[in-house]
Scaffold this motif. Sequence first.
Motif, PDB file in Angstrom:
ATOM      1  N   SER A 341       0.884  -1.216  -0.183  1.00 10.72           N
ATOM      2  CA  SER A 341      -0.173   0.048   0.046  1.00 10.72           C
ATOM      3  C   SER A 341       0.969   1.262  -0.066  1.00 10.72           C
ATOM      4  CB  SER A 341      -1.182   0.036   1.365  1.00 10.72           C
ATOM      5  OG  SER A 341      -1.803  -1.071   1.437  1.00 10.72           O
ATOM      6  N   THR A 342       0.214   2.407  -0.641  1.00 10.91           N
ATOM      7  CA  THR A 342       0.734   3.531  -0.521  1.00 10.91           C
ATOM      8  C   THR A 342      -0.264   4.690   0.312  1.00 10.91           C
ATOM      9  OG1 THR A 342       0.022   4.580  -2.574  1.00 10.91           O
ATOM     10  CG2 THR A 342       2.010   3.165  -2.508  1.00 10.91           C
ATOM     11  N   GLU A 343       0.117   5.725   0.316  1.00 14.10           N
ATOM     12  CA  GLU A 343      -0.946   6.655   1.227  1.00 14.10           C
ATOM     13  C   GLU A 343      -2.261   6.772   0.282  1.00 14.10           C
ATOM     14  OE1 GLU A 343      -0.983  11.599   2.232  1.00 14.10           O
ATOM     15  OE2 GLU A 343       0.774  10.862   1.450  1.00 14.10           O
ATOM     16  N   PHE A 344      -1.942   6.778  -1.014  1.00 12.97           N
ATOM     17  CA  PHE A 344      -3.051   6.746  -1.655  1.00 12.97           C
ATOM     18  C   PHE A 344      -3.958   5.514  -2.002  1.00 12.97           C
ATOM     19  CE2 PHE A 344      -5.327   6.220  -5.924  1.00 12.97           C
ATOM     20  CZ  PHE A 344      -6.140   7.345  -5.972  1.00 12.97           C
ATOM     21  N   THR A 345      -3.287   4.353  -1.758  1.00 15.10           N
ATOM     22  CA  THR A 345      -4.164   3.100  -2.096  1.00 15.10           C
ATOM     23  C   THR A 345      -4.465   2.327  -0.795  1.00 15.10           C
ATOM     24  OG1 THR A 345      -2.074   1.896  -2.242  1.00 15.10           O
ATOM     25  CG2 THR A 345      -3.175   2.796  -4.249  1.00 15.10           C
ATOM     26  N   LEU A 346      -3.930   2.716   0.391  1.00 18.10           N
ATOM     27  CA  LEU A 346      -4.279   2.237   1.810  1.00 18.10           C
ATOM     28  C   LEU A 346      -5.653   2.028   1.831  1.00 18.10           C
ATOM     29  CD1 LEU A 346      -3.003   0.623   4.095  1.00 18.10           C
ATOM     30  CD2 LEU A 346      -3.177   2.997   5.478  1.00 18.10           C
ATOM     31  N   PRO A 347      -6.563   2.815   1.812  1.00 18.86           N
ATOM     32  CA  PRO A 347      -8.164   2.967   2.074  1.00 18.86           C
ATOM     33  C   PRO A 347      -8.619   1.689   1.202  1.00 18.86           C
ATOM     34  CG  PRO A 347      -7.599   5.076   1.902  1.00 18.86           C
ATOM     35  CD  PRO A 347      -6.153   4.193   1.499  1.00 18.86           C
ATOM     36  N   LEU A 348      -8.181   1.693   0.000  1.00 21.00           N
ATOM     37  CA  LEU A 348      -8.666   0.752  -1.017  1.00 21.00           C
ATOM     38  C   LEU A 348      -8.453  -0.816  -0.649  1.00 21.00           C
ATOM     39  CD1 LEU A 348     -10.038  -0.030  -3.820  1.00 21.00           C
ATOM     40  CD2 LEU A 348      -8.174   0.204  -4.829  1.00 21.00           C
ATOM     41  N   PHE A 349      -6.877  -0.910  -0.478  1.00 19.19           N
ATOM     42  CA  PHE A 349      -6.558  -2.357   0.240  1.00 19.19           C
ATOM     43  C   PHE A 349      -6.756  -2.690   1.567  1.00 19.19           C
ATOM     44  CE2 PHE A 349      -2.777  -1.470  -2.847  1.00 19.19           C
ATOM     45  CZ  PHE A 349      -3.313  -2.417  -4.047  1.00 19.19           C
ATOM     46  N   SER A 350      -7.172  -1.740   2.308  1.00 11.74           N
ATOM     47  CA  SER A 350      -7.758  -2.138   3.713  1.00 11.74           C
ATOM     48  C   SER A 350      -9.349  -2.727   3.485  1.00 11.74           C
ATOM     49  CB  SER A 350      -7.863  -0.734   4.581  1.00 11.74           C
ATOM     50  OG  SER A 350      -6.675  -0.369   4.829  1.00 11.74           O
ATOM     51  N   PHE A 351     -10.078  -2.050   2.482  1.00  9.93           N
ATOM     52  CA  PHE A 351     -11.676  -2.416   1.911  1.00  9.93           C
ATOM     53  C   PHE A 351     -11.107  -3.852   1.442  1.00  9.93           C
ATOM     54  CE2 PHE A 351     -13.989  -2.529  -1.994  1.00  9.93           C
ATOM     55  CZ  PHE A 351     -15.183  -2.746  -1.281  1.00  9.93           C
ATOM     56  N   ILE A 352     -10.345  -3.953   0.548  1.00  8.30           N
ATOM     57  CA  ILE A 352     -10.407  -5.466  -0.018  1.00  8.30           C
ATOM     58  C   ILE A 352      -9.893  -6.455   1.001  1.00  8.30           C
ATOM     59  CG2 ILE A 352      -9.208  -6.892  -1.791  1.00  8.30           C
ATOM     60  CD1 ILE A 352      -8.739  -4.314  -3.408  1.00  8.30           C
ATOM     61  N   SER A 353      -9.024  -6.161   1.844  1.00  8.84           N
ATOM     62  CA  SER A 353      -8.371  -7.081   2.981  1.00  8.84           C
ATOM     63  C   SER A 353      -9.682  -7.337   3.991  1.00  8.84           C
ATOM     64  CB  SER A 353      -7.272  -6.517   3.595  1.00  8.84           C
ATOM     65  OG  SER A 353      -7.567  -5.687   4.373  1.00  8.84           O
TER      66      SER A 353
END
Length: 444
Positions: A341-353
């Motif tokens: 994850s990066t600062e931009f993608t962490l919310p998305l990857f938190s959602f998927i995980s």
Amino acid sequence: MFGSITAFFDRMVRRYLPDAFLFAIILTFVVFLLGVFFTDSSAVQMVEYWGGGFWDLLAFAMQMSLVVVTGYILANSPIVKKMLGKISNLANSPGQAIILVTFVAGIANLINYGFGLVVGALLAIHVAKRVPSVDYRLLMASAYSAFLLWHGGLSGSVPLTIATEDHFLADLVGVIPVTETLLSSFNLFIVGTLLITLPLLNRLVMKSTQGLGKIDPELLDLQATQIEVPTEAPKEEMTPAERLENSQIISLIIGVLGLVFIIYHFIQNGLDLNINIVNFIFLFLGIIFHRTPRRFLNSVTDAVKNAGGIIIQFPFYAGIMGMMVTSGLSEQMSMWFVNISTEFTLPLFSFISAGIVNFFVPSGGGQWAIQGPIMIPAAMDLGVDTAKTAMAVAWGDAWTNMIQPFWALPLLAIAGLKVKDIMGFCVIILIYSFIPISIGLLFF
């Protein structure tokens, strides 16, 4: 093409998806094997983790059971039933029936998810009686699809937990008010988009799958008995004890006492909507709306039956959670997404995980207990808004509920259907809803 895809998922689910209880047992075996092969845990240790965690969610299970029970009690009160009957008059065709049930159930789930599940099922029965040509399975799937909205609403476990003083991550993030979670721009975008588009999507599914599952008249007649207001014996034929049980004064006094406390709570604490106060509100409104203790207790009896599947499955999911947490499986899953994850993608990857973890721990609060200690420090390290990260986990939990049968049990009990009757339609909802949720988390 859309009709063929929908029919394919419906056919596969009806053929291969087992009962919800067996689904939990299969997940138990899957997590056991994953722990043995992908962690340092032995088979004996995995059994120990499973048995050791089996009863860890009893307090939370009681809270969640009360959410379903109190939601049912309120939704099953005469005043709410009459209101649902009037609302059902707005539907005069199968398409209108699908849209109406989805939208009203969505509003109800934003208020309280236990309430929303029951309101959606009861309204669907009312509507099916009025429009018997509607696809009954799709109508109930439409009611359940609105459950997708619950974690962005007033009964969301994650936002209510972190808005409660002394929650388990308070030392890291303090108390995060609902103004930063439920009332944030990204959450309002997701909720608003889903609330408007889910009815239209379900209508499109109906149009592309005409004749896939017509209603069984005998089943509808059986389920319709649940929306009838029971009759009572004349007062002159009652014993003193029965008169007490049917006293409106007693319900009014205790109901007003509860309302006084609710008002006092909000005066003292502001907009503090935690799980306990939500249950308290619905419990005492249910007492008032049922008017007498006997009617209230009769509704409680029905509500507890609908919550039976949840009650018996919670320990099994607690055992799964015990294996996931103690073996380190949940941490491995979450950390894999954190590491990419990066600062931009962490919310998305938190959602998927969170969506993946939800298969094994279908409890918003229980899942937050697992992922919160991993995702929040990662968000702080990357400079990501902790409130958005928490809500990303919340939306991940809500997202895969569309194909995790755990929370469909109360609705299905009222509808007289099985999990496999609606899950094929819900796969379409799962695929579509990924888009607006992802946009909200990434760009708002």
